[in-house]
Design an enzyme around this catalytic site. Structure first.
Site, PDB file in Angstrom:
ATOM      1  N   LYS A 183       0.878  -1.171   0.000  1.00 34.85           N
ATOM      2  CA  LYS A 183       0.000   0.000   0.000  1.00 34.85           C
ATOM      3  C   LYS A 183       0.909   1.211   0.000  1.00 34.85           C
ATOM      4  CE  LYS A 183      -4.116   1.800   0.031  1.00 34.85           C
ATOM      5  NZ  LYS A 183      -5.143   1.464  -0.957  1.00 34.85           N
ATOM      6  N   SER A 192      -0.816  -0.816  -4.525  1.00 33.18           N
ATOM      7  CA  SER A 192      -2.100  -0.115  -4.525  1.00 33.18           C
ATOM      8  C   SER A 192      -1.931   1.229  -3.840  1.00 33.18           C
ATOM      9  CB  SER A 192      -3.140  -0.969  -3.794  1.00 33.18           C
ATOM     10  OG  SER A 192      -4.391  -0.326  -3.735  1.00 33.18           O
TER      11      SER A 192
END
Length: 368
Positions: free
Chosen positions: A165, A234
């Site tokens: 992330k 992401s």
């Protein structure tokens, strides 16, 4: 050397704030809240800069887990790695995948060979002007190495999926950099998602020896011949550092689970999905005692605007972003082959697999 047992639980959700399934498993004693190391989720937002379902889901999970761990919600977010991927287009079904890890004194009977292991690490916070550039690449590479050590994995060949992330730019963050006399890689918040994802993926490739370490800033989003076969990154607005989760197989694990992988060459590469399923005994003729837990994949519209020589319009649609098209297409393909629509497909695969393709990993539960 310590022996760990890793658990994996897939839980359907009714919305981004739904924690009832997880709380039920904790109350039943199926999951020990203190053993939760990471939670990956698919939420039904747009997957873009303004997708607040990701932050909402994390907040709901932290608030629900806080009393179980005797921590504040803020402390829960520091203790557990949360990666929420927005966008459940097409048949994709919103869900959570919860990873637990505990130390064990004696491995259970029947556990042999290398089994699923998980490790986690974080980078330092980045300055806005560092996103999408060599600083993010280098710091990510170091964090991947730390996460491998945390997982008890010494051989890069045993790493099968690295979930990250990473941050993105906002107008405020761009302005802060400008005020200090620095330029950011882009001034577009949406474009910054791709820069951050790409640099993070290149960091994985450097750490695992997939590419050389002499990456230049100008290589990001340009040198698509440079990529990682296992990276899944992401972007989100809710952080300014990279959260790194390494998944692989290790001889120090006494888990019931195993992970395997393959690399899709394009968005319709069914053979690669079948290869990944087969790597854990779930191919066309599933082995006895093997049970699918989840499939994790990256999806991207090929940058040249074609798939196997045929033109697509994903990059030209001004109503729906190409990442949403790609998630729907790849999600449908994988769901059909895996037999379930609750699969983790994330859009935006810059430097994650070959251009237009992406990594695909499968976790299975083994009977022995």
């Amino acid at each position: 050397m310590r022996t760990t047992s890793v658990g994996v639980f897939k839980i359907a959700t009714k919305g981004p704030g739904d924690v009832s399934g997880l709380m039920r498993l904790i109350q039943q004693g199926t999951i020990d809240a203190s053993s939760i190391l990471a939670i990956l989720g698919k939420t039904e937002g747009n997957g873009g800069v303004n997708d607040f379902t990701r932050e909402y889901a994390v907040a709901a999970l932290c608030n629900a887990l806080a009393p179980k761990l005797a921590l504040t919600p803020e402390a829960v977010e520091q203790r557990i790695a949360f990666v929420m991927s927005g966008g459940t287009e097409g048949v994709l079904s919103p869900h959570l995948t919860v990873f637990t890890r505990q130390q064990v004194e004696t491995p259970p009977a029947g556990i042999a060979g290398k089994r699923l292991s998980i490790g986690m690490a974080q980078t330092r916070d980045f300055l806005p002007e560092e996103l999408g550039r060599s600083a993010q690449i280098g710091e990510t590479a170091r964090a991947v190495e730390a996460a491998m050590a945390d997982a008890g994995i010494s051989d890069a060949a045993d790493v099968h999926f690295v979930q990250i992330k990473c941050p993105l730019l906002t107008s405020e963050r761009v302005e802060a950099a400008t005020a200090r006399g620095h330029k950011t890689a882009t001034i577009s918040a949406y474009s910054s998602m791709a820069y951050s994802r790409g640099a993070s993926a290149l960091g994985v490739a450097v750490a695992l020896g997939e590419i050389a370490s002499d990456i230049r800033d100008e290589d990001v989003l340009r040198r698509y011949d440079l990529f990682s076969k296992v990276a899944s990154t992401s972007s989100g607005i809710e952080l300014m550092h990279n959260v790194v989760i390494v998944l692989g197989n290790s001889g120090t694990s006494a888990s019931e689970f195993e992970i395997g992988r393959a690399v899709m060459s394009d968005a319709i590469d069914a053979a690669a999905v079948t290869e990944a399923l087969d790597s854990v005994g779930l191919g066309k003729q599933p082995e006895a005692g093997c049970e699918l837990v989840n499939v994790f994949a990256k999806a991207e519209a090929s940058p040249d605007g074609t798939v196997r020589g045929l033109r697509h319009t994903m990059l030209e649609d001004t109503d729906i972003s190409s990442t949403r098209h790609a998630r729907a297409a790849v999600g449908g393909l994988i769901a059909g082959l895996a037999g379930t629509s609750a699969v983790y497909v994330s859009g935006g695969a810059e430097h994650q697999g070959p251009a237009g393709g992406g990594p695909v990993a499968v976790i299975a539960r083994l009977s022995g």
